[in-house]
Design an enzyme around this catalytic site. Structure first.
Site, PDB file in Angstrom:
ATOM      1  N   LYS A  24      14.481  -1.625 -12.916  1.00  9.03           N
ATOM      2  CA  LYS A  24      15.403  -1.695 -14.011  1.00  9.03           C
ATOM      3  C   LYS A  24      15.729  -3.567 -14.353  1.00  9.03           C
ATOM      4  O   LYS A  24      14.410  -4.458 -13.617  1.00  9.03           O
ATOM      5  CB  LYS A  24      17.054  -2.059 -12.625  1.00  9.03           C
ATOM      6  CG  LYS A  24      17.726  -1.317 -13.120  1.00  9.03           C
ATOM      7  CD  LYS A  24      19.528  -1.830 -12.011  1.00  9.03           C
ATOM      8  CE  LYS A  24      20.120  -1.364 -12.157  1.00  9.03           C
ATOM      9  NZ  LYS A  24      21.350  -1.892 -11.658  1.00  9.03           N
TER      10      LYS A  24
HETATM   11  O1  G3P Z   1      24.753  -1.120 -10.616  1.00  8.73           O
HETATM   12  C1  G3P Z   1      25.629  -2.209 -11.737  1.00  8.73           C
HETATM   13  C2  G3P Z   1      26.619  -2.165 -10.940  1.00  8.73           C
HETATM   14  O2  G3P Z   1      26.247  -2.352  -9.294  1.00  8.73           O
HETATM   15  C3  G3P Z   1      27.733  -3.115 -11.415  1.00  8.73           C
HETATM   16  O3  G3P Z   1      28.530  -3.378 -11.474  1.00  8.73           O
HETATM   17  O4  G3P Z   1      31.343  -4.255 -10.376  1.00  8.73           O
HETATM   18  O5  G3P Z   1      29.117  -5.989 -11.084  1.00  8.73           O
HETATM   19  O6  G3P Z   1      30.093  -4.344 -12.622  1.00  8.73           O
HETATM   20  P1  G3P Z   1      30.066  -4.801 -11.085  1.00  8.73           P
END
Ligand code: G3P
Length: 217
Positions: free
Chosen positions: A83
């Site tokens: 990533k």
């Molecule tokens: O894979 C990306 C994800 O974990 C981000 O999620 O909720 O931190 O925007 P969030």
């Protein structure tokens, strides 16, 4: 649409993977911090229980170190996807790693132009963060549909991996818009099967069956 789980809860990921419902897992530095475990160990364990893509994020910000870290992460298991953030350094590292045959997931995508650059840099996946756009009253779903249209216009093979999913409705929207993958937090994934009418209907069927006095076995 492929289902990835976004997290590192080994027990729950194994449970759903054993049901044949999970096609991959995504992690990021915040998920690794929350796990309280060593990143290499987490990724290695995940790669042993899920045969699909396991995203492991680099920590470096310059392309040279990103490539170095990416090569090391890719050596953990053959299903590790590296990533990288969508920055100029990330795109340069993506170009280099994808030319070495290493799978790349370009993350922290918030615009169609970023997604276009990710595809042109050879990324296997691009991760538009729809929840974080919605948090700002922008429309994460619009980004998914824009990327899908642009990629189909130019026949890009990069897969749209919808991320930052906050609700069951996000999962539905991603499926309606043709996202290739939705990476779903485990607590949201567990809710996908739930509906109050299913619960009440099953209770009624069970009660009525008991009244028949019959048994099938
Ligand atoms: O894979 C990306 C994800 O974990 C981000 O999620 O909720 O931190 O925007 P969030």
């Amino acid at each position: 649409m492929q289902f990835f789980l976004d997290g590192s809860d080994i027990e729950k990921i194994k449970k759903f993977s054993d049901l044949g419902l999970i096609d991959g897992v995504t992690t990021n530095p915040s998920i690794i911090l929350k796990s309280g475990k060593n990143m290499i160990e987490v990724i290695s364990e995940l790669a042993s229980i899920v045969s699909g893509s396991i995203s492991a994020e680099v920590s470096a910000l310059d392309s040279e170190k990103m490539v170095e870290e990416g090569i090391k992460l890719s050596q953990i298991a053959e299903n590790v996807t590296v990533k990288l953030p969508i920055t100029w350094d990330g795109l340069e590292a993506c170009n280099s790693l994808s030319q070495k045959g290493i799978s790349v997931n370009m993350t922290l995508c918030f615009s169609a132009s970023q997604a276009l650059l990710a595809a042109k840099s050879g990324a296997e996946y691009v991760s538009p963060f729809i929840g974080r756009l919605d948090d700002l009253n922008l429309d994460g779903a619009d980004l998914i549909s824009d990327i899908k249209l642009i990629y189909s216009n130019y026949n890009f093979s990069t897969k749209v991996l919808a991320a930052s999913i906050r609700t069951i409705n996000h999962v539905k929207q991603c499926a309606l818009l043709g996202a290739d993958v939705a990476t779903i937090p485990i607590d949201i994934f567990e809710k996908l099967v739930k509906h109050p009418l299913t619960d009440s209907g099953l209770s009624q069927f069970t009660a009525d069956w008991e009244k028949t006095g019959q048994s099938i076995l």
